[in-house]
Structures are given as C-alpha cells and as structure tokens.
Design a protein around this motif. Structure first.
Motif, short mmCIF file in Angstrom:
data_model
loop_
_atom_site.label_atom_id
_atom_site.label_comp_id
_atom_site.label_asym_id
_atom_site.label_seq_id
_atom_site.Cartn_x
_atom_site.Cartn_y
_atom_site.Cartn_z
N UNK A 142 1.03 -1.29 -0.09
CA UNK A 142 0.07 0.01 -0.10
C UNK A 142 0.74 1.45 0.09
N UNK A 143 1.95 1.36 0.76
CA UNK A 143 2.81 2.29 0.75
C UNK A 143 3.59 2.77 -0.55
N UNK A 144 3.75 1.61 -1.41
CA UNK A 144 4.30 1.82 -2.69
C UNK A 144 3.35 2.12 -3.69
N UNK A 150 -1.29 7.41 -8.10
CA UNK A 150 -1.30 8.90 -8.60
C UNK A 150 -0.55 9.17 -9.64
N UNK A 151 0.77 8.47 -9.80
CA UNK A 151 1.36 8.48 -11.02
C UNK A 151 0.59 7.72 -12.14
N UNK A 152 -0.01 6.78 -12.04
CA UNK A 152 -0.92 6.09 -12.93
C UNK A 152 -2.23 7.14 -13.53
N UNK A 153 -2.67 7.83 -12.34
CA UNK A 153 -3.82 8.60 -12.66
C UNK A 153 -3.35 9.74 -13.61
N UNK A 154 -2.05 10.26 -13.56
CA UNK A 154 -1.64 11.34 -14.47
C UNK A 154 -1.48 10.95 -15.85
N UNK A 155 -0.73 9.55 -15.89
CA UNK A 155 -0.56 8.95 -17.27
C UNK A 155 -2.03 8.55 -17.87
N UNK A 156 -3.13 8.12 -16.83
CA UNK A 156 -4.45 8.17 -17.65
C UNK A 156 -5.07 9.39 -18.17
N UNK A 191 -0.43 0.42 -16.14
CA UNK A 191 -1.02 -0.15 -15.05
C UNK A 191 -0.29 -1.45 -14.77
N UNK A 192 -0.03 -2.11 -15.65
CA UNK A 192 0.81 -3.55 -15.70
C UNK A 192 2.03 -3.28 -14.79
N UNK A 193 2.73 -2.13 -15.55
CA UNK A 193 4.09 -1.94 -14.95
C UNK A 193 4.16 -1.77 -13.60
N UNK A 194 3.12 -0.76 -12.95
CA UNK A 194 3.05 -0.31 -11.56
C UNK A 194 2.59 -1.41 -10.90
N UNK A 195 1.88 -2.29 -11.28
CA UNK A 195 1.30 -3.54 -10.54
C UNK A 195 2.42 -4.25 -10.40
N UNK A 196 2.99 -4.74 -11.35
CA UNK A 196 4.29 -5.58 -11.35
C UNK A 196 5.24 -4.96 -10.33
N UNK A 197 5.54 -3.75 -10.62
CA UNK A 197 6.67 -3.25 -9.82
C UNK A 197 6.49 -3.15 -8.30
N UNK A 198 5.06 -2.77 -7.83
CA UNK A 198 4.82 -2.89 -6.41
C UNK A 198 4.71 -4.09 -5.83
N UNK A 199 4.55 -5.17 -6.71
CA UNK A 199 4.26 -6.41 -5.91
C UNK A 199 5.81 -7.09 -5.58
N UNK A 200 6.51 -6.94 -6.78
CA UNK A 200 7.85 -6.97 -6.69
C UNK A 200 8.86 -6.77 -5.73
N UNK A 201 8.63 -5.28 -5.69
CA UNK A 201 9.37 -4.50 -4.75
C UNK A 201 8.94 -4.89 -3.37
N UNK A 237 9.59 0.40 7.15
CA UNK A 237 10.18 1.62 6.60
C UNK A 237 10.11 1.90 5.32
N UNK A 238 10.45 0.94 4.45
CA UNK A 238 10.34 1.23 2.97
C UNK A 238 9.01 1.64 2.60
N UNK A 239 8.01 1.13 3.37
CA UNK A 239 6.55 1.65 2.92
C UNK A 239 6.23 2.72 3.27
N UNK A 240 6.95 3.47 4.22
CA UNK A 240 6.34 4.65 4.68
C UNK A 240 7.19 5.95 3.99
N UNK A 241 8.07 5.61 3.02
CA UNK A 241 9.01 6.81 2.65
C UNK A 241 8.87 7.15 1.11
N UNK A 242 7.85 6.58 0.47
CA UNK A 242 7.73 6.89 -1.10
C UNK A 242 7.00 8.09 -1.21
N UNK A 243 6.12 8.71 -0.32
CA UNK A 243 5.50 9.73 -0.30
C UNK A 243 6.48 11.07 -0.17
N UNK A 244 7.80 10.82 0.33
CA UNK A 244 8.71 11.90 0.39
C UNK A 244 9.32 12.18 -1.01
N UNK A 245 9.05 11.32 -1.74
CA UNK A 245 9.67 11.40 -3.14
C UNK A 245 8.89 12.46 -3.60
#
Length: 311
Positions: A142-144, A150-156, A191-201, A237-245
């Motif tokens: 969820x953190x990622x 939001x990035x996906x919505x911009x692409x949409x 959408x596919x890229x973001x989904x795969x990235x989130x699951x793998x990360x 830790x990692x799940x809480x920091x992506x928002x800072x980007x």
C-alpha cells in the motif's frame, strides 16, 4: 540421761577468721541491655552452623523484580551511572503497531504511517518482533502502491488527452481508432508496469533488502533477533517513505536521509541493541560503497595520467 546439746548460735554471730569461710556475695551490677550480636559473625554462632546469607547490597545490586509486578528495571542505586554499554529497555510494551492489531484499512495505514514518521522510536519499540511476514508486505504494497497510483492517474489523464485530440483532429475513423488505441495502450502498459513493480518491490525487493541489512547487523554483532525482525523493520520503513519523493526538488534527498534515520532507530529498537551499533550496521555499507567508488575514480584518473603520452 545424756545432757542436751549446747544451743547453736545464729549464723550471723559466727566470726570467720580472715581468709576462711565463704566469700561474701557480690553486689549485683546495674542491669544494662546487652550489646546486639552481629548476626553475620561466626563468633556468635553455635558450633557447626553456617552464617546466614547477607542481604542484597541496596547500592549496586539489580532488582529481582518491580514491586508492582513488572520486570526488573535496573539498579536500585539512584547515583549509579547508567549502563551505556548495554541496550536500555524501551518504556513501551510491544503491543504492536495499529497495522498489526487493527483491520487493514486505509485509515489504519495512515495511523501507522503517522506513528512511524512522527515518533519512530516509539513505533519500533511497540512493533512486534515476530508475527509473520504478511503484515509488513501488505503495508509495503500500500505504501508503494498509493503514490504510484497517483502517477498512474496522471498517465491516464495524458492518455485521455491524446485520445480526445486524436479523435477531434483526425481526418477519419482510422485516425480516431489509432488515437484511442494509443491511449488505451498507454494506460494498460502503465497499470501493468506499476502493478508488477509494487508486487516485486514489496516482496522480492524487501526480502533482498532485509537480507542485506541483516547480514550487516551480523557483521557488526548486532543481530540479536532473527531475520523476520529485520524484515518487519524494512517493510514498515520502506513502505512509509515513498511519499517523500513527491516533495519538489529535495524529495529524493529527504527520502534517503530519512531512510538512514529510520533504519538506525528501527534496527536498534527491534533488535534491542545500542544505537551506535545499529548506526554502524547501517552506515558501514554506505561507507564501503563510497570507498569503492572513490577508489574506482582514483584508479581511473591514475590510469589516464599514466597512459597519457609524455610531451
């Protein structure tokens, strides 16, 4: 008849010659309370008995337990220096983060997020050291996933603009179909890229990161808990920091600095080790990487200078 015996004079009338006769009774001394015997002296004990054990020293011994039923908290001596070499027990019990106790909702995620970023020392002191890998993985997803959504919505939105522009400015049905196809293709691929990235990360990436930091802890002698504890620290830790980007200009730098801070605090509290040892375990890989990079640059420059033709 025999004459009667002579009368015996009273005892007080006898005069004993000097040095003969019974000694006069001594005058009793005034009664005084006897001095208290030392209960720990073997002189005052019966033969063959061992002295009783001495009581615990109240100026340095550790408490056997809290008078209120809790665990031992330290020395009874209020003037004793703190045990700086050892880990100080946290003041919070490991009751678990909200994400570990409550229903997994967005509100629960943001409450956990606020505790980790706002009070990391308390957060990792109440975080459970065990309990499975599912909770930190889902939190990390969820953190990622939320900022990337939001990035996906911009692409949409960009894709919709392309589709509308292609349909409105096209010269026929072929141009409109091409624009729609491009827009739908962009949305699907994103959408596919973001989904795969989130699951793998959140899974494989977290397993690798936790293994890396746990190995560093082992090298520094700070791995007092198992790999699962390190995995939980990295997941939260990692799940809480992506928002800072998303902070303009300084987001990436702030995320890196806060990552180091959270890892030091989290590993210290979760593994119950001093902060200095946790900082060594976190900063050692960065120092090795920076040292290797500097050595590589020095070698490249030295090679270039040596290979340059002499004039």
């Amino acid at each position: 008849a025999a004459p009667p015996p002579p009368p015996v004079p009273p005892e007080s009338s006898f005069a004993w010659p000097p040095g003969a006769g019974p000694a006069p009774a001594a005058t009793p001394a005034p009664s005084t309370p006897p001095e208290p015997k030392n209960p720990f002296s073997s002189v005052n004990l019966p033969a063959g008995s061992a002295p009783p054990p001495k009581p615990a020293n109240p100026f340095g011994e550790r408490q056997a337990g809290s008078p209120f039923g809790g665990p031992a908290t330290g020395s009874l001596n209020p003037y004793a220096s703190p045990a700086s070499a050892g880990y100080q027990q946290p003041t919070w019990a490991r009751t678990g983060l909200p994400w570990e106790n409550e229903k997994k909702t967005l509100g629960c995620w943001f409450r956990t997020f606020g505790i980790i970023l706002g009070s990391p020392s308390r957060a990792f002191s109440i975080m459970r050291q065990t309990g499975g890998l599912g909770a930190p993985i889902l939190y990390n997803m969820l953190g990622l996933g939320m900022p990337l959504a939001l990035i996906g919505m911009i692409v949409v939105l960009i894709s919709l603009v392309i589709m509308i522009a292609g349909v409105a400015g096209g010269n026929g049905a072929n141009d409109a179909a091409a624009a729609i196809g491009i827009g739908l293709g962009m949305m699907g691929a994103t959408a596919l890229f973001l989904l795969v990235y989130v699951v793998l990360a959140a899974t494989i990436g977290n397993f690798i990161a936790a293994g890396f930091w746990h190995l560093s802890l082992m090298l520094c002698g700070g791995a007092r808990q198992g790999y699962e504890t390190t995995f939980r620290v990295t997941g939260f830790t990692y799940g809480s920091l992506v928002w800072l980007a998303f902070i303009p200009y300084v987001g990436g730098f702030a995320m890196m600095i806060w990552l180091i801070v959270l890892l030091i605090i989290g590993l210290s509290k979760a593994h119950e080790i001093p902060s200095g040892k946790a900082a060594l375990a976190v900063l050692l890989p960065f120092g090795l990487c920076c040292g290797a990079y500097i050595a590589f640059i020095v070698l490249m420059i030295s090679g270039a200078i040596l290979s340059a033709p002499a004039r």
